[in-house]
Design a protein around this motif. Structure first.
Motif, PDB file in Angstrom:
ATOM      1  N   PRO A  92     -43.433  14.869   6.619  1.00 35.89           N
ATOM      2  CA  PRO A  92     -43.249  13.488   6.173  1.00 35.89           C
ATOM      3  C   PRO A  92     -43.807  12.436   7.128  1.00 35.89           C
ATOM      4  O   PRO A  92     -44.163  11.345   6.690  1.00 35.89           O
ATOM      5  CB  PRO A  92     -41.733  13.354   6.027  1.00 35.89           C
ATOM      6  N   ASP A  93     -43.918  12.746   8.399  1.00 37.08           N
ATOM      7  CA  ASP A  93     -44.361  11.759   9.385  1.00 37.08           C
ATOM      8  C   ASP A  93     -45.878  11.700   9.534  1.00 37.08           C
ATOM      9  O   ASP A  93     -46.393  10.851  10.254  1.00 37.08           O
ATOM     10  CB  ASP A  93     -43.720  12.084  10.739  1.00 37.08           C
ATOM     11  N   TYR A 125     -41.980  20.367  13.154  1.00 38.93           N
ATOM     12  CA  TYR A 125     -43.053  20.512  12.164  1.00 38.93           C
ATOM     13  C   TYR A 125     -44.380  20.994  12.757  1.00 38.93           C
ATOM     14  O   TYR A 125     -44.916  22.007  12.314  1.00 38.93           O
ATOM     15  CB  TYR A 125     -43.313  19.185  11.447  1.00 38.93           C
TER      16      TYR A 125
END
Length: 152
Positions: A92-93, A125
């Motif tokens: 998501p980042d 991640y």
């Protein structure tokens, strides 16, 4: 489809002011509202306009830190590239991911709250992405210029 000067003016205005009403846009490009609406519809249908978004202020949303991450994969086989690309799309980042020519295979643009938050993103991640052989991170100190406007 060939773009004429009016199409280019429409695209230039819309990519800077996407919430402009059709009436305002038509006035600015000297077209009738119906002709302007038809042109915008054609530009959308032909894929010149891919969508409309709100540009958010990362600082106001507590994501003031931008990190560029260069990733070198363990190999260049299609399955390695495809596995990496599938996985990175789920982080998501990560705002952007580019397949590169040069010293790194991929360049990521990541947003974070601060260095501690980036460490979490890295652990949770990035370090788990498939096929990664090397990773180099660079923190942006200040954004000098940022735009989404493509020259038309």
């Amino acid at each position: 489809m060939q773009l004429d000067a009016t199409d280019r003016r429409i695209l230039g205005i819309l990519q800077k002011e996407g919430r402009l009403s059709n009436a305002e846009l038509s006035e600015r490009v000297n077209l009738s509202p119906s002709a302007c609406h038809r042109r915008v519809g054609r530009l959308e249908a032909e894929g010149f306009i891919q969508g409309y978004v709100a540009l958010l202020d990362a600082r106001r949303l507590d994501r003031p830190t931008t990190v560029f991450v260069e990733i070198t994969l363990s190999g260049q086989a299609d399955e390695v590239l495809e596995a990496f690309e599938r996985a990175v799309k789920l982080v998501p980042d990560v705002l952007e991911c580019h397949l590169m020519a040069g010293s790194a295979d991929y360049l990521l643009k990541v947003v974070a709250q601060d260095t501690d938050d980036f460490a979490r993103i890295h652990r949770q991640y990035l370090a788990r992405l498939p096929g990664v052989a090397q990773m180099h991170s660079s923190f942006a100190l200040r954004t000098v210029r940022q735009t989404t406007a493509i020259p038309v």
